[in-house]
Scaffold this motif. Structure first.
Motif, PDB file in Angstrom:
ATOM      1  N   CYS A 163     -16.220  72.274  73.650  1.00 17.44           N
ATOM      2  CA  CYS A 163     -17.126  73.019  72.775  1.00 17.44           C
ATOM      3  C   CYS A 163     -16.520  73.179  71.376  1.00 17.44           C
ATOM      4  CB  CYS A 163     -17.450  74.392  73.375  1.00 17.44           C
ATOM      5  SG  CYS A 163     -16.085  75.553  73.386  1.00 17.44           S
TER       6      CYS A 163
ATOM      7  N   ASP B 258     -29.865  70.807  79.338  1.00 16.34           N
ATOM      8  CA  ASP B 258     -29.386  70.762  77.955  1.00 16.34           C
ATOM      9  C   ASP B 258     -28.117  71.599  77.755  1.00 16.34           C
ATOM     10  OD1 ASP B 258     -30.609  73.180  78.332  1.00 16.34           O
ATOM     11  OD2 ASP B 258     -31.597  73.231  76.383  1.00 16.34           O
ATOM     12  N   GLU B 259     -27.395  71.880  78.820  1.00 14.83           N
ATOM     13  CA  GLU B 259     -26.162  72.651  78.756  1.00 14.83           C
ATOM     14  C   GLU B 259     -25.001  71.847  79.323  1.00 14.83           C
ATOM     15  OE1 GLU B 259     -27.909  77.183  79.210  1.00 14.83           O
ATOM     16  OE2 GLU B 259     -27.321  76.108  81.022  1.00 14.83           O
ATOM     17  N   PHE B 260     -23.788  72.239  78.949  1.00 14.00           N
ATOM     18  CA  PHE B 260     -22.591  71.593  79.476  1.00 14.00           C
ATOM     19  C   PHE B 260     -21.517  72.643  79.704  1.00 14.00           C
ATOM     20  CE2 PHE B 260     -21.770  71.934  75.015  1.00 14.00           C
ATOM     21  CZ  PHE B 260     -20.406  72.107  74.898  1.00 14.00           C
TER      22      PHE B 260
ATOM     23  N   LEU C 239     -21.615  71.238  71.479  1.00 12.76           N
ATOM     24  CA  LEU C 239     -20.689  70.170  71.853  1.00 12.76           C
ATOM     25  C   LEU C 239     -19.993  69.629  70.612  1.00 12.76           C
ATOM     26  CD1 LEU C 239     -19.601  68.292  74.085  1.00 12.76           C
ATOM     27  CD2 LEU C 239     -21.516  66.768  73.578  1.00 12.76           C
TER      28      LEU C 239
ATOM     29  N   HIS D 202     -24.754  75.478  75.174  1.00 11.34           N
ATOM     30  CA  HIS D 202     -25.876  74.605  74.867  1.00 11.34           C
ATOM     31  C   HIS D 202     -25.322  73.317  74.254  1.00 11.34           C
ATOM     32  CE1 HIS D 202     -29.431  73.128  72.671  1.00 11.34           C
ATOM     33  NE2 HIS D 202     -30.065  73.605  73.724  1.00 11.34           N
ATOM     34  N   ARG D 203     -26.069  72.227  74.391  1.00  6.56           N
ATOM     35  CA  ARG D 203     -25.622  70.926  73.872  1.00  6.56           C
ATOM     36  C   ARG D 203     -25.311  70.978  72.378  1.00  6.56           C
ATOM     37  NH1 ARG D 203     -23.272  67.259  76.738  1.00  6.56           N
ATOM     38  NH2 ARG D 203     -24.226  67.179  78.768  1.00  6.56           N
TER      39      ARG D 203
END
Length: 98
Positions: A94, A68-70, A84, A80-81
């Motif tokens: 982000c 659930d991270e990018f 986004l 964390h998503r």
């Protein structure tokens, strides 16, 4: 500095009782108190930029990126998503960089 409000306060008469000689003596006493500092001991704790830290170990547990991270392609931080903002040319960006 903490103030003790229970101690008796000086009145104007008490303040005027200090003679000029007493005030000069107090000022001289304060100025003669010097602290001897060993320059070599003080410099021991300093770390210079570019110092060799190859024998140092990290005390932080590093986790791999979760599902659930990018990774933001602008600041290259892992978020964390919910952070986004958009995708630019298929690259996640982000909210801070948007």
């Amino acid at each position: 500095m903490a103030t003790d409000y229970d101690t008796p306060r000086k009145t104007d008469d008490d303040l005027n009782e200090d003679s000029l000689e007493e005030l000069k003596a107090r000022r001289n006493d304060k100025s003669t108190s010097t602290v001897d500092v060993d320059e070599f001991e003080a410099a021991e704790g300093l770390e210079l930029p570019g110092a060799d830290l190859s024998n140092e170990e990290l005390a932080v547990r590093v986790l791999p990126k979760q599902q659930d991270e990018f990774t933001c392609m602008s600041c290259f931080l892992v978020h964390h998503r919910s952070q986004l903002a958009r995708e630019k040319n298929g690259q996640p960006i982000c909210r801070d960089c948007d």
